[in-house]
Scaffold this motif. Structure first.
Motif, PDB file in Angstrom:
ATOM      1  N   MET A   1      12.571  -0.697 -46.644  1.00  0.00           N
ATOM      2  CA  MET A   1      11.125  -0.273 -47.053  1.00  0.00           C
ATOM      3  C   MET A   1      11.219   0.871 -48.023  1.00  0.00           C
ATOM      4  N   GLY A   2      10.167   0.869 -48.932  1.00  0.00           N
ATOM      5  CA  GLY A   2       9.879   1.752 -50.003  1.00  0.00           C
ATOM      6  C   GLY A   2       9.188   2.988 -49.371  1.00  0.00           C
ATOM      7  N   SER A   3       9.018   4.026 -50.133  1.00  0.00           N
ATOM      8  CA  SER A   3       8.468   5.261 -49.663  1.00  0.00           C
ATOM      9  C   SER A   3       6.761   5.005 -49.289  1.00  0.00           C
ATOM     10  N   LYS A   4       6.299   3.859 -50.083  1.00  0.00           N
ATOM     11  CA  LYS A   4       4.828   3.870 -49.789  1.00  0.00           C
ATOM     12  C   LYS A   4       4.660   3.170 -48.607  1.00  0.00           C
ATOM     13  N   GLU A   5       5.641   2.259 -48.330  1.00  0.00           N
ATOM     14  CA  GLU A   5       5.585   1.357 -47.205  1.00  0.00           C
ATOM     15  C   GLU A   5       5.746   2.506 -45.802  1.00  0.00           C
ATOM     16  N   ILE A   6       6.600   3.492 -46.104  1.00  0.00           N
ATOM     17  CA  ILE A   6       6.934   4.475 -44.931  1.00  0.00           C
ATOM     18  C   ILE A   6       5.649   5.295 -44.673  1.00  0.00           C
ATOM     19  N   THR A   7       4.947   5.801 -45.760  1.00  0.00           N
ATOM     20  CA  THR A   7       4.072   6.786 -45.515  1.00  0.00           C
ATOM     21  C   THR A   7       2.569   5.790 -44.926  1.00  0.00           C
ATOM     22  N   TYR A   8       2.710   4.435 -45.466  1.00  0.00           N
ATOM     23  CA  TYR A   8       1.614   3.629 -45.140  1.00  0.00           C
ATOM     24  C   TYR A   8       1.902   3.465 -43.658  1.00  0.00           C
ATOM     25  N   GLN A   9       3.152   3.166 -43.079  1.00  0.00           N
ATOM     26  CA  GLN A   9       3.424   2.930 -41.658  1.00  0.00           C
ATOM     27  C   GLN A   9       3.042   4.179 -40.666  1.00  0.00           C
ATOM     28  N   LYS A  10       3.279   5.435 -41.366  1.00  0.00           N
ATOM     29  CA  LYS A  10       2.806   6.672 -40.687  1.00  0.00           C
ATOM     30  C   LYS A  10       1.414   6.684 -40.475  1.00  0.00           C
ATOM     31  N   ILE A  11       0.828   6.516 -41.384  1.00  0.00           N
ATOM     32  CA  ILE A  11      -0.668   6.513 -41.522  1.00  0.00           C
ATOM     33  C   ILE A  11      -1.233   5.398 -40.465  1.00  0.00           C
ATOM     34  N   TYR A  12      -0.749   4.337 -40.472  1.00  0.00           N
ATOM     35  CA  TYR A  12      -1.057   3.055 -39.547  1.00  0.00           C
ATOM     36  C   TYR A  12      -0.907   3.537 -38.125  1.00  0.00           C
ATOM     37  N   GLU A  13       0.248   4.172 -37.754  1.00  0.00           N
ATOM     38  CA  GLU A  13       0.609   4.408 -36.397  1.00  0.00           C
ATOM     39  C   GLU A  13      -0.461   5.874 -35.978  1.00  0.00           C
ATOM     40  N   GLU A  14      -0.509   6.772 -36.603  1.00  0.00           N
ATOM     41  CA  GLU A  14      -1.321   7.878 -36.363  1.00  0.00           C
ATOM     42  C   GLU A  14      -2.867   7.449 -36.305  1.00  0.00           C
ATOM     43  N   ASN A  15      -3.156   6.644 -36.946  1.00  0.00           N
ATOM     44  CA  ASN A  15      -4.858   6.324 -37.107  1.00  0.00           C
ATOM     45  C   ASN A  15      -5.239   5.057 -36.491  1.00  0.00           C
ATOM     46  N   TYR A  16      -4.442   4.246 -36.083  1.00  0.00           N
ATOM     47  CA  TYR A  16      -4.774   2.821 -35.429  1.00  0.00           C
ATOM     48  C   TYR A  16      -5.786   3.274 -34.353  1.00  0.00           C
ATOM     49  N   PRO A  17      -5.434   4.119 -33.260  1.00  0.00           N
ATOM     50  CA  PRO A  17      -6.415   4.406 -32.223  1.00  0.00           C
ATOM     51  C   PRO A  17      -7.789   4.620 -32.402  1.00  0.00           C
ATOM     52  N   LYS A  18      -8.049   5.561 -33.601  1.00  0.00           N
ATOM     53  CA  LYS A  18      -9.153   6.123 -33.841  1.00  0.00           C
ATOM     54  C   LYS A  18      -9.993   4.896 -34.827  1.00  0.00           C
ATOM     55  N   VAL A  19      -9.145   4.156 -35.540  1.00  0.00           N
ATOM     56  CA  VAL A  19      -9.902   2.954 -36.512  1.00  0.00           C
ATOM     57  C   VAL A  19     -10.430   2.282 -35.364  1.00  0.00           C
ATOM     58  N   MET A  20      -9.392   1.758 -34.498  1.00  0.00           N
ATOM     59  CA  MET A  20      -9.994   0.696 -33.602  1.00  0.00           C
ATOM     60  C   MET A  20     -11.172   1.229 -32.648  1.00  0.00           C
ATOM     61  N   ILE A  62      -5.915  -2.801 -44.693  1.00  0.00           N
ATOM     62  CA  ILE A  62      -5.623  -3.450 -46.218  1.00  0.00           C
ATOM     63  C   ILE A  62      -6.070  -2.476 -47.279  1.00  0.00           C
ATOM     64  N   LYS A  63      -7.569  -1.988 -47.162  1.00  0.00           N
ATOM     65  CA  LYS A  63      -8.239  -1.133 -48.013  1.00  0.00           C
ATOM     66  C   LYS A  63      -7.383   0.194 -48.099  1.00  0.00           C
ATOM     67  N   ILE A  64      -6.674   0.761 -46.935  1.00  0.00           N
ATOM     68  CA  ILE A  64      -5.906   1.880 -47.195  1.00  0.00           C
ATOM     69  C   ILE A  64      -4.720   1.803 -48.112  1.00  0.00           C
ATOM     70  N   TRP A  65      -4.291   0.450 -47.900  1.00  0.00           N
ATOM     71  CA  TRP A  65      -3.074   0.104 -48.619  1.00  0.00           C
ATOM     72  C   TRP A  65      -3.334   0.322 -50.238  1.00  0.00           C
ATOM     73  N   GLN A  66      -4.475  -0.522 -50.514  1.00  0.00           N
ATOM     74  CA  GLN A  66      -4.982  -0.939 -51.778  1.00  0.00           C
ATOM     75  C   GLN A  66      -5.404   0.364 -52.467  1.00  0.00           C
ATOM     76  N   ASN A  67      -5.659   1.531 -51.837  1.00  0.00           N
ATOM     77  CA  ASN A  67      -6.451   2.700 -52.343  1.00  0.00           C
ATOM     78  C   ASN A  67      -5.253   3.962 -52.232  1.00  0.00           C
ATOM     79  N   LEU A  68      -4.156   3.731 -51.401  1.00  0.00           N
ATOM     80  CA  LEU A  68      -3.191   4.620 -51.255  1.00  0.00           C
ATOM     81  C   LEU A  68      -2.640   5.466 -52.685  1.00  0.00           C
ATOM     82  N   ASP A  69      -2.407   4.640 -53.746  1.00  0.00           N
ATOM     83  CA  ASP A  69      -2.038   5.324 -54.842  1.00  0.00           C
ATOM     84  C   ASP A  69      -3.102   6.269 -55.595  1.00  0.00           C
ATOM     85  N   ALA A  70      -4.362   6.066 -55.060  1.00  0.00           N
ATOM     86  CA  ALA A  70      -5.404   6.908 -55.678  1.00  0.00           C
ATOM     87  C   ALA A  70      -5.710   8.084 -54.861  1.00  0.00           C
TER      88      ALA A  70
END
Lengths: 188, 164
Positions: B1-20, B43-51
């Protein structure tokens, strides 16, 4: 009797749904697949425009003015409709979801208002020009094709036109509903 | 996994409960619709992550995307969905041994669902315990206006949950 603090307490302590590795992998797959589909979609629509325009240039050698007018109207209306669809898609994708909710709702309302003009003016005009073009070509089809094939073209075109109109009607209805809801949200 | 994917996974794990939680609140406890919205949010988080420039803090940024995804999710409530929702609410209400907490949550979902889209978002963020200043940044209305609105919605909600 519950006060708001009780509700808040219950809300924050509700059974936790945690993220899973499988969930993440499936999400990542969806993300990649969407990116791929967007690329493919753009390529297909652009290629369609190129093919249609090339075809128009190719047949422009024909001397028949009636044929050129008919085919020009049909292809022209399709090209304009596809180009507007591509432009709309690009505009929708540039709406920034990380802005605050008020600005976001305004942006989305502006987008659907723009779509309203497309639906009320461009789409019906495109449909009319397409049909006129086809009707202009009918005598030429009748003269140059066998009776059976002519009837087939006639019937299939009517079916296509009806189905396409139903599809457009549903799309317009759905987008106008969204616009109405957004305008209600803004008013709150 | 690239660095974007790693950051994304961390964001996903930490924020999934509150988003749900937020999406469940937004959809009146309709789990399948909520999961669709959660997926759409990430999906939107991924698409906007670079910005993302860390101007507002990652939490506020994620809440903004989540709230906007829920606001944009305007669909005609399908009859099937509505029946499912009502069925599940009735089952919980009439259970012989209902967990009081779950019952209250169901009632809360029902009451939240009566609010307008923006008010839903505001009260869900308040229930999450976000500071009102942050809520005003997410929603895009003045702090004072948010404070007044929260006060009003709190009253409505408490009254509704207590069946007054």
């Amino acid at each position: 009797m519950n006060n708001f603090e009780d509700l808040q307490n219950k809300w924050q302590n509700q059974s936790e749904v945690s993220a899973t590795e499988d969930g993440f992998q499936s999400l990542l797959k969806s993300v990649k697949s969407i990116e791929q589909k967007q690329r493919t979609g753009n390529i297909v629509l652009t290629l369609t425009i190129i093919i249609l325009v090339s075809f128009l240039i190719y047949v422009s050698g024909y001397k028949s003015a009636t044929f050129m007018l008919g085919i020009g109207l049909m292809i022209g209306s399709l090209v304009i409709r596809i180009a507007i669809e591509l432009f709309s898609l690009k505009r929708l994708r540039t709406i920034n979801f990380s802005k605050n909710a008020s600005t976001f709702t305004e942006d989305l309302t502006t987008y659907y208002s723009f779509r309203k003009y497309t639906h009320y003016i461009i789409t019906p005009l495109a449909l009319v020009f397409y049909t006129v073009g086809f009707v202009i070509l009918l005598p030429l089809f009748k003269a140059s094709l066998s009776n059976g094939f002519y009837v087939y073209i006639l019937c299939s075109s009517v079916v296509f036109l009806v189905l396409f109109s139903v599809f457009l009607y549903k799309q317009v209805k759905n987008e106008l509903f969204k616009l109405k809801q957004l305008q209600m949200q803004e008013g709150v | 996994m690239g660095s974007k994917e790693i950051t994304y996974q961390k964001i996903y794990e930490e924020n999934y409960p509150k988003v749900m939680r937020l999406c469940m609140g937004y959809t009146a406890g309709n789990e399948s619709l909520a999961k669709d919205l959660v997926q759409e949010t990430f999906i939107k988080i991924w698409q906007n992550l670079d910005a993302f420039r860390n101007e507002s803090g990652i939490g506020t940024w994620i809440y903004r995307i989540c709230v906007n995804t829920c606001l944009a999710e305007i669909r005609r409530e399908r009859k099937k969905d509505r029946e499912l929702q009502i069925d599940s609410l009735q089952v919980s209400d009439s259970s012989d041994n209902p967990a009081e907490k779950e019952d209250m949550l169901v009632q809360l979902y029902k009451c939240i669902n009566k609010l307008s889209s923006t008010n839903k978002a505001i009260i869900l963020l308040e229930l999450e315990g976000l500071p009102q200043l942050e809520i005003s940044e997410i929603i895009g209305i003045k702090h004072e206006a948010v404070r007044t609105r929260i006060h009003r919605i709190k009253q409505q909600l408490t009254k509704c949950v207590n069946n007054e």
